[in-house]
Design a protein around this motif. Structure first.
Motif, PDB file in Angstrom:
ATOM      1  N   ARG A   3     -11.800 -15.876  20.165  1.00 53.09           N
ATOM      2  CA  ARG A   3     -10.983 -14.890  20.883  1.00 53.09           C
ATOM      3  C   ARG A   3      -9.492 -15.120  20.614  1.00 53.09           C
ATOM      4  N   ALA A   4      -9.070 -16.366  20.682  1.00 57.27           N
ATOM      5  CA  ALA A   4      -7.662 -16.680  20.433  1.00 57.27           C
ATOM      6  C   ALA A   4      -7.282 -16.317  19.001  1.00 57.27           C
ATOM      7  N   VAL A   5      -8.151 -16.640  18.052  1.00 57.22           N
ATOM      8  CA  VAL A   5      -7.861 -16.348  16.644  1.00 57.22           C
ATOM      9  C   VAL A   5      -7.902 -14.848  16.378  1.00 57.22           C
ATOM     10  N   LEU A   6      -8.810 -14.134  16.997  1.00 59.59           N
ATOM     11  CA  LEU A   6      -8.847 -12.677  16.835  1.00 59.59           C
ATOM     12  C   LEU A   6      -7.591 -12.034  17.420  1.00 59.59           C
ATOM     13  N   GLU A   7      -7.129 -12.544  18.539  1.00 61.41           N
ATOM     14  CA  GLU A   7      -5.890 -12.016  19.114  1.00 61.41           C
ATOM     15  C   GLU A   7      -4.709 -12.301  18.185  1.00 61.41           C
ATOM     16  N   LEU A   8      -4.689 -13.499  17.598  1.00 65.25           N
ATOM     17  CA  LEU A   8      -3.643 -13.835  16.632  1.00 65.25           C
ATOM     18  C   LEU A   8      -3.743 -12.931  15.402  1.00 65.25           C
ATOM     19  N   THR A   9      -4.958 -12.673  14.955  1.00 66.52           N
ATOM     20  CA  THR A   9      -5.168 -11.777  13.814  1.00 66.52           C
ATOM     21  C   THR A   9      -4.553 -10.411  14.094  1.00 66.52           C
ATOM     22  N   GLU A  10      -4.799  -9.892  15.278  1.00 68.82           N
ATOM     23  CA  GLU A  10      -4.238  -8.595  15.640  1.00 68.82           C
ATOM     24  C   GLU A  10      -2.714  -8.652  15.700  1.00 68.82           C
ATOM     25  N   ALA A  11      -2.164  -9.713  16.280  1.00 68.50           N
ATOM     26  CA  ALA A  11      -0.708  -9.823  16.410  1.00 68.50           C
ATOM     27  C   ALA A  11      -0.031  -9.935  15.048  1.00 68.50           C
ATOM     28  N   VAL A  12      -0.588 -10.746  14.157  1.00 70.63           N
ATOM     29  CA  VAL A  12       0.022 -10.914  12.838  1.00 70.63           C
ATOM     30  C   VAL A  12      -0.136  -9.636  12.019  1.00 70.63           C
ATOM     31  N   THR A  13      -1.288  -9.004  12.114  1.00 68.27           N
ATOM     32  CA  THR A  13      -1.518  -7.755  11.385  1.00 68.27           C
ATOM     33  C   THR A  13      -0.559  -6.667  11.852  1.00 68.27           C
ATOM     34  N   ARG A  14      -0.263  -6.663  13.137  1.00 69.74           N
ATOM     35  CA  ARG A  14       0.649  -5.662  13.721  1.00 69.74           C
ATOM     36  C   ARG A  14       1.992  -6.310  14.088  1.00 69.74           C
ATOM     37  N   ILE A  15       2.458  -7.217  13.287  1.00 73.85           N
ATOM     38  CA  ILE A  15       3.585  -8.081  13.644  1.00 73.85           C
ATOM     39  C   ILE A  15       4.854  -7.319  14.011  1.00 73.85           C
ATOM     40  N   SER A  16       5.050  -6.128  13.461  1.00 74.72           N
ATOM     41  CA  SER A  16       6.259  -5.365  13.772  1.00 74.72           C
ATOM     42  C   SER A  16       6.272  -4.852  15.207  1.00 74.72           C
ATOM     43  N   GLU A  17       5.126  -4.825  15.861  1.00 77.17           N
ATOM     44  CA  GLU A  17       5.058  -4.289  17.221  1.00 77.17           C
ATOM     45  C   GLU A  17       5.621  -5.240  18.272  1.00 77.17           C
ATOM     46  N   GLN A  18       5.245  -6.521  18.197  1.00 75.93           N
ATOM     47  CA  GLN A  18       5.742  -7.471  19.199  1.00 75.93           C
ATOM     48  C   GLN A  18       5.771  -8.907  18.703  1.00 75.93           C
ATOM     49  N   GLY A  19       5.646  -9.086  17.409  1.00 75.29           N
ATOM     50  CA  GLY A  19       5.669 -10.443  16.871  1.00 75.29           C
ATOM     51  C   GLY A  19       4.452 -11.235  17.304  1.00 75.29           C
ATOM     52  N   VAL A  20       4.613 -12.546  17.392  1.00 72.49           N
ATOM     53  CA  VAL A  20       3.559 -13.427  17.895  1.00 72.49           C
ATOM     54  C   VAL A  20       4.139 -14.124  19.126  1.00 72.49           C
TER      55      VAL A  20
END
Length: 147
Positions: A86-103
């Motif tokens: 779950r933590a890694v999937l959330e990180l995957t989403e954040a990095v993939t969409r990094i322009s939205e809110q970073g990590v």
């Protein structure tokens, strides 16, 4: 559908550079099943049909269940993923969409609760690798082969 350009033939040096990154990740010790989940989830977000097709097949080959593959895009609501996944999937989403809110820092801390610094960097490299593969496949017009 027709491929726009065969990037592997047109620019083999670029293809080899990507393979080197892929080779690093595959020999890093990162769990292969977790890597396939990263690949599938990023590919879903990016809309890369070629990569979704490829990585769901690869996940099945290494023993991933149909149920988890089908529910990956709804991992938050599905009880079939570990806290680390779950933590890694959330990180995957954040990095993939990094322009939205970073990590966010709290996300970094949630991931770090499950991995050391070296594995964290490997996971970030894995997320970046699949995002690059998605962008290459989409830009060059790759599509899944019909069964």
């Amino acid at each position: 559908m027709e491929v726009r350009v065969n990037y592997m033939q047109t620019n083999p040096g670029a293809f080899q550079a990507m393979l080197k990154l892929e080779g690093f990740i595959k020999t890093s010790g990162l769990d292969a099943g977790l890597y396939e989940l990263i690949k599938i989830r990023a590919s879903q977000i990016n809309g890369c049909a070629f990569c979704i097709n490829m990585h769901t097949q690869e996940a099945r080959k290494i023993g991933e269940t149909e149920q988890r593959i089908y529910l990956l895009n709804a991992w938050r609501e599905a009880p079939f993923f570990t806290d680390k996944e779950r933590a890694v999937l959330e990180l995957t989403e954040a990095v993939t969409r990094i322009s939205e809110q970073g990590v966010p820092q709290d996300l970094y801390e949630r991931v770090r609760a499950h991995v050391d610094e070296a594995e964290f960097v490997t996971i970030v490299m894995a997320i970046n690798a699949i995002n690059a593969w998605n962008r290459i496949a989409i830009s060059t017009g790759m599509f899944p082969e019909q069964a």
